[in-house]
Enzyme design. Structure first.
Site, PDB file in Angstrom:
ATOM      1  N   GLN A 110      37.978  35.534  21.350  1.00 48.08           N
ATOM      2  CA  GLN A 110      37.932  34.111  21.037  1.00 48.08           C
ATOM      3  C   GLN A 110      36.521  33.574  21.248  1.00 48.08           C
ATOM      4  O   GLN A 110      36.259  32.411  20.986  1.00 48.08           O
ATOM      5  CB  GLN A 110      38.901  33.359  21.969  1.00 48.08           C
ATOM      6  N   ASP A 113      29.904  34.277  21.547  1.00 51.81           N
ATOM      7  CA  ASP A 113      28.619  34.529  22.201  1.00 51.81           C
ATOM      8  C   ASP A 113      27.973  35.854  21.834  1.00 51.81           C
ATOM      9  O   ASP A 113      26.833  36.120  22.230  1.00 51.81           O
ATOM     10  CB  ASP A 113      28.765  34.401  23.724  1.00 51.81           C
ATOM     11  N   HIS A 128      37.017  33.266  16.101  1.00 53.00           N
ATOM     12  CA  HIS A 128      36.351  31.969  15.920  1.00 53.00           C
ATOM     13  C   HIS A 128      34.940  32.095  15.367  1.00 53.00           C
ATOM     14  O   HIS A 128      34.142  31.178  15.498  1.00 53.00           O
ATOM     15  CB  HIS A 128      36.335  31.213  17.261  1.00 53.00           C
ATOM     16  N   CYS A 139      27.412  27.858  -0.829  1.00 55.39           N
ATOM     17  CA  CYS A 139      27.024  28.981  -1.703  1.00 55.39           C
ATOM     18  C   CYS A 139      27.257  30.336  -1.045  1.00 55.39           C
ATOM     19  O   CYS A 139      27.046  31.366  -1.675  1.00 55.39           O
ATOM     20  CB  CYS A 139      25.563  28.848  -2.144  1.00 55.39           C
ATOM     21  N   CYS A 161      20.497  26.872  -1.613  1.00 59.61           N
ATOM     22  CA  CYS A 161      21.011  25.733  -2.388  1.00 59.61           C
ATOM     23  C   CYS A 161      20.607  24.372  -1.794  1.00 59.61           C
ATOM     24  O   CYS A 161      20.962  23.336  -2.352  1.00 59.61           O
ATOM     25  CB  CYS A 161      22.530  25.826  -2.542  1.00 59.61           C
ATOM     26  N   GLY A 196      40.240  37.363  30.659  1.00 60.20           N
ATOM     27  CA  GLY A 196      39.554  36.077  30.698  1.00 60.20           C
ATOM     28  C   GLY A 196      40.154  35.030  29.792  1.00 60.20           C
ATOM     29  O   GLY A 196      39.468  34.131  29.323  1.00 60.20           O
ATOM     30  N   ASN A 222      42.618  38.244  35.040  1.00 59.66           N
ATOM     31  CA  ASN A 222      42.249  36.842  35.201  1.00 59.66           C
ATOM     32  C   ASN A 222      42.013  36.536  36.673  1.00 59.66           C
ATOM     33  O   ASN A 222      42.379  37.327  37.551  1.00 59.66           O
ATOM     34  CB  ASN A 222      43.338  35.921  34.626  1.00 59.66           C
TER      35      ASN A 222
END
Ligand code: ZN
Length: 266
Positions: A110, A113, A128, A139, A161, A196, A222
């Protein structure tokens, strides 16, 4: 409810989890903000994170980019500065070792970076998008994001463009990426490492359940118990799924601990 494994304690549960991970045939990972915190990138949702400074509804939607790209770029620059010049940490590197050993088939992340690739991971599916490139939605031009884009004002123009560029990240209101490839990876996955993230946001929320329903194992890493640990995450409406183990602590400790038991140390 998952077995909670705290490094240095619970050796029996650790040994059992490692034994079953060694036996797994198709291992995949799902990573979120928590894996990069120790690289100095705060969770955008946490206090002080980008989303507490820039209201996503007001800055991070595709509508805002289309209507007022110069305004949207004030947030893109803040986001870009958060992830610039950061280095992968021991958790990113451990996943790269697992892949290099032929034991990790895909990382679904997700994060935007680029730290998995910086650590040497090759098959990284970025739900993402990525914050390392610029994209022209008009374009199709794609090119590197440079330091020069993190200073100044206004939206940079497409070299082809001349219309406004955006970072190659998925804005709210845009389609998430790589879902066909992610579905293929999940369809054969028999051990999913969830690192995480509590996997509460679509589409990540559906992945542990898909794996679990087919009899696969969920290894959660986690800082503490989450809804996934407690069996309160369910996306497809087929009932909640819980992780099988929670390795509790910083990902830089727990992920190398388990990976090195499977493939040997650095
Ligand atoms: Zn263009």
């Amino acid at each position: 409810m998952a077995h909670i494994v705290i490094p240095g304690q619970d050796e029996e549960h650790l040994a059992e989890a490692v034994r079953r991970l060694r036996e797994a045939r198709h291992i995949a990972a799902l990573t979120g903000a928590g894996i990069s915190v120790e690289s100095g990138i705060p969770d955008f949702r946490s206090p002080g994170g980008v989303w507490t400074v820039f209201d996503p509804d007001e800055y991070a939607t595709i509508e805002v980019f289309l209507r007022d790209p110069d305004k949207a770029w004030t947030m893109y620059r803040a986001l870009g500065r958060e992830i610039a010049d950061k280095e992968p940490n021991a958790a990113h590197r451990a996943l790269a070792r697992l892949e290099a050993a032929g034991r990790l088939e895909a990382i679904v992340t997700q994060n935007i970076d680029g730290l998995h690739q910086a650590a040497g991971s090759r098959n990284v599916l970025e739900i993402h998008g990525d914050g390392q490139r610029l994209q022209c939605i008009y374009c199709g031009w794609l090119g590197p994001m440079g330091d020069e884009h993190l200073v100044g004002e206004g939206a940079p123009a497409c070299p082809r463009c001349r219309r406004p560029l955006k970072p190659n990240i998925v804005l709210f209101g845009e389609d998430v990426r790589d879902m066909a490839e992610i579905a293929r990876a999940m369809a054969r996955c028999d051990a999913l490492l969830v690192i995480g993230t509590s996997a509460q946001v679509h589409p990540a929320a559906g992945l542990p359940e898909q794996v679990h329903r087919r009899g696969g194992l969920i290894y959660e890493f986690n800082l503490g118990p989450t809804d996934l640990t407690r069996g309160q995450v369910g996306y497809w409406g087929c009932g909640a799924v819980s992780s099988d183990w929670l390795f509790q602590g910083p990902a830089t400790v727990t992920v190398p601990l388990v990976v090195d038991e499977v493939v040997g140390g650095e």
